[in-house]
Motif scaffolding. Structure first.
Motif, PDB file in Angstrom:
ATOM      1  N   ARG A  22      -0.320 -92.610 100.680  1.00  0.00           N
ATOM      2  CA  ARG A  22      -1.263 -92.067  99.697  1.00  0.00           C
ATOM      3  C   ARG A  22      -2.606 -91.700 100.325  1.00  0.00           C
ATOM      4  NH1 ARG A  22       1.273 -96.017  97.048  1.00  0.00           N
ATOM      5  NH2 ARG A  22      -0.416 -97.523  97.240  1.00  0.00           N
ATOM      6  N   ALA A  23      -2.989 -92.425 101.380  1.00  0.00           N
ATOM      7  CA  ALA A  23      -4.243 -92.116 102.075  1.00  0.00           C
ATOM      8  C   ALA A  23      -4.111 -90.838 102.903  1.00  0.00           C
ATOM      9  CB  ALA A  23      -4.652 -93.279 102.972  1.00  0.00           C
ATOM     10  N   GLY A  24      -2.894 -90.474 103.242  1.00  0.00           N
ATOM     11  CA  GLY A  24      -2.664 -89.249 104.005  1.00  0.00           C
ATOM     12  C   GLY A  24      -2.280 -89.482 105.444  1.00  0.00           C
ATOM     13  N   SER A  25      -2.737 -90.585 106.027  1.00  0.00           N
ATOM     14  CA  SER A  25      -2.395 -90.915 107.413  1.00  0.00           C
ATOM     15  C   SER A  25      -2.845 -92.339 107.710  1.00  0.00           C
ATOM     16  CB  SER A  25      -3.078 -89.951 108.395  1.00  0.00           C
ATOM     17  OG  SER A  25      -4.475 -90.168 108.387  1.00  0.00           O
ATOM     18  N   GLN A  26      -2.366 -92.863 108.835  1.00  0.00           N
ATOM     19  CA  GLN A  26      -2.810 -94.190 109.263  1.00  0.00           C
ATOM     20  C   GLN A  26      -4.305 -94.176 109.574  1.00  0.00           C
ATOM     21  OE1 GLN A  26      -0.518 -95.760 112.518  1.00  0.00           O
ATOM     22  NE2 GLN A  26       1.388 -95.777 111.362  1.00  0.00           N
ATOM     23  N   VAL A  27      -4.775 -93.083 110.158  1.00  0.00           N
ATOM     24  CA  VAL A  27      -6.192 -92.973 110.502  1.00  0.00           C
ATOM     25  C   VAL A  27      -7.048 -93.024 109.240  1.00  0.00           C
ATOM     26  CG1 VAL A  27      -7.957 -91.475 111.510  1.00  0.00           C
ATOM     27  CG2 VAL A  27      -5.743 -91.704 112.633  1.00  0.00           C
ATOM     28  N   ALA A  28      -6.673 -92.258 108.219  1.00  0.00           N
ATOM     29  CA  ALA A  28      -7.444 -92.231 106.965  1.00  0.00           C
ATOM     30  C   ALA A  28      -7.424 -93.595 106.289  1.00  0.00           C
ATOM     31  CB  ALA A  28      -6.882 -91.170 106.024  1.00  0.00           C
ATOM     32  N   PHE A  29      -6.268 -94.250 106.265  1.00  0.00           N
ATOM     33  CA  PHE A  29      -6.153 -95.581 105.655  1.00  0.00           C
ATOM     34  C   PHE A  29      -7.027 -96.582 106.399  1.00  0.00           C
ATOM     35  CE2 PHE A  29      -3.976 -99.728 105.304  1.00  0.00           C
ATOM     36  CZ  PHE A  29      -4.023 -99.899 103.925  1.00  0.00           C
ATOM     37  N   ALA A  30      -6.973 -96.546 107.738  1.00  0.00           N
ATOM     38  CA  ALA A  30      -7.760 -97.470 108.557  1.00  0.00           C
ATOM     39  C   ALA A  30      -9.258 -97.240 108.370  1.00  0.00           C
ATOM     40  CB  ALA A  30      -7.374 -97.333 110.027  1.00  0.00           C
ATOM     41  N   GLU A  31      -9.671 -95.979 108.332  1.00  0.00           N
ATOM     42  CA  GLU A  31     -11.094 -95.673 108.144  1.00  0.00           C
ATOM     43  C   GLU A  31     -11.591 -96.170 106.788  1.00  0.00           C
ATOM     44  OE1 GLU A  31     -11.412 -91.472 108.794  1.00  0.00           O
ATOM     45  OE2 GLU A  31     -11.474 -91.702 110.978  1.00  0.00           O
ATOM     46  N   ARG A  32     -10.796 -95.973 105.745  1.00  0.00           N
ATOM     47  CA  ARG A  32     -11.175 -96.456 104.408  1.00  0.00           C
ATOM     48  C   ARG A  32     -11.241 -97.975 104.361  1.00  0.00           C
ATOM     49  NH1 ARG A  32      -7.339 -92.520 100.727  1.00  0.00           N
ATOM     50  NH2 ARG A  32      -8.297 -90.594 101.426  1.00  0.00           N
ATOM     51  N   GLY A  33     -10.377 -98.629 105.131  1.00  0.00           N
ATOM     52  CA  GLY A  33     -10.352-100.088 105.137  1.00  0.00           C
ATOM     53  C   GLY A  33     -11.352-100.721 106.086  1.00  0.00           C
ATOM     54  N   GLY A  34     -11.922 -99.937 106.984  1.00  0.00           N
ATOM     55  CA  GLY A  34     -12.911-100.454 107.921  1.00  0.00           C
ATOM     56  C   GLY A  34     -12.321-101.154 109.129  1.00  0.00           C
ATOM     57  N   PHE A  35     -11.149-100.762 109.567  1.00  0.00           N
ATOM     58  CA  PHE A  35     -10.526-101.329 110.764  1.00  0.00           C
ATOM     59  C   PHE A  35      -9.939-100.188 111.579  1.00  0.00           C
ATOM     60  CE2 PHE A  35      -7.997-101.908 106.944  1.00  0.00           C
ATOM     61  CZ  PHE A  35      -6.884-101.135 107.211  1.00  0.00           C
ATOM     62  N   SER A  36      -9.505-100.481 112.795  1.00  0.00           N
ATOM     63  CA  SER A  36      -9.016 -99.433 113.688  1.00  0.00           C
ATOM     64  C   SER A  36      -7.563 -99.076 113.402  1.00  0.00           C
ATOM     65  CB  SER A  36      -9.144 -99.872 115.154  1.00  0.00           C
ATOM     66  OG  SER A  36      -8.218-100.906 115.424  1.00  0.00           O
ATOM     67  N   LYS A  37      -7.196 -97.859 113.755  1.00  0.00           N
ATOM     68  CA  LYS A  37      -5.806 -97.426 113.619  1.00  0.00           C
ATOM     69  C   LYS A  37      -4.914 -98.269 114.521  1.00  0.00           C
ATOM     70  CE  LYS A  37      -2.648 -93.697 114.664  1.00  0.00           C
ATOM     71  NZ  LYS A  37      -1.897 -94.247 115.773  1.00  0.00           N
TER      72      LYS A  37
END
Length: 80
Positions: A22-37
């Motif tokens: 739903r976030a679109g990618s692992q990078v987008a999910f990680a950025e929204r969560g505040g941690f690294s891919k």
């Protein structure tokens, strides 16, 4: 029989992967969560009960709850 609010490790993996989708990618999910891919990727490929950190779970709207159970045992008296 009613289903409780409990989920197992397989459910958690599916929920986290769904949140990533739903976030679109692992990078987008990680950025929204505040941690690294890289941290996310390592956890996606790990195994075990503590597969995901609390911040990854939080980003997927999951909370880890540890339930303490109490049980009783008979005390065996020493035989003479």
């Amino acid at each position: 029989m009613t289903r409780s609010n409990q989920i197992d490790e397989i459910d958690v993996l599916r929920i986290v992967k769904g949140a990533i989708y739903r976030a679109g990618s692992q990078v987008a999910f990680a950025e929204r969560g505040g941690f690294s891919k890289q941290k996310l990727n390592n956890q996606l490929h790990a195994r075990g009960a503590d597969q995901f950190s609390d911040d990854v779970l939080r980003a997927a709207n999951i909370k880890r709850v540890q339930v303490v159970t109490v049980h009783y045992e008979f005390i065996e008296e020493p035989r003479s």
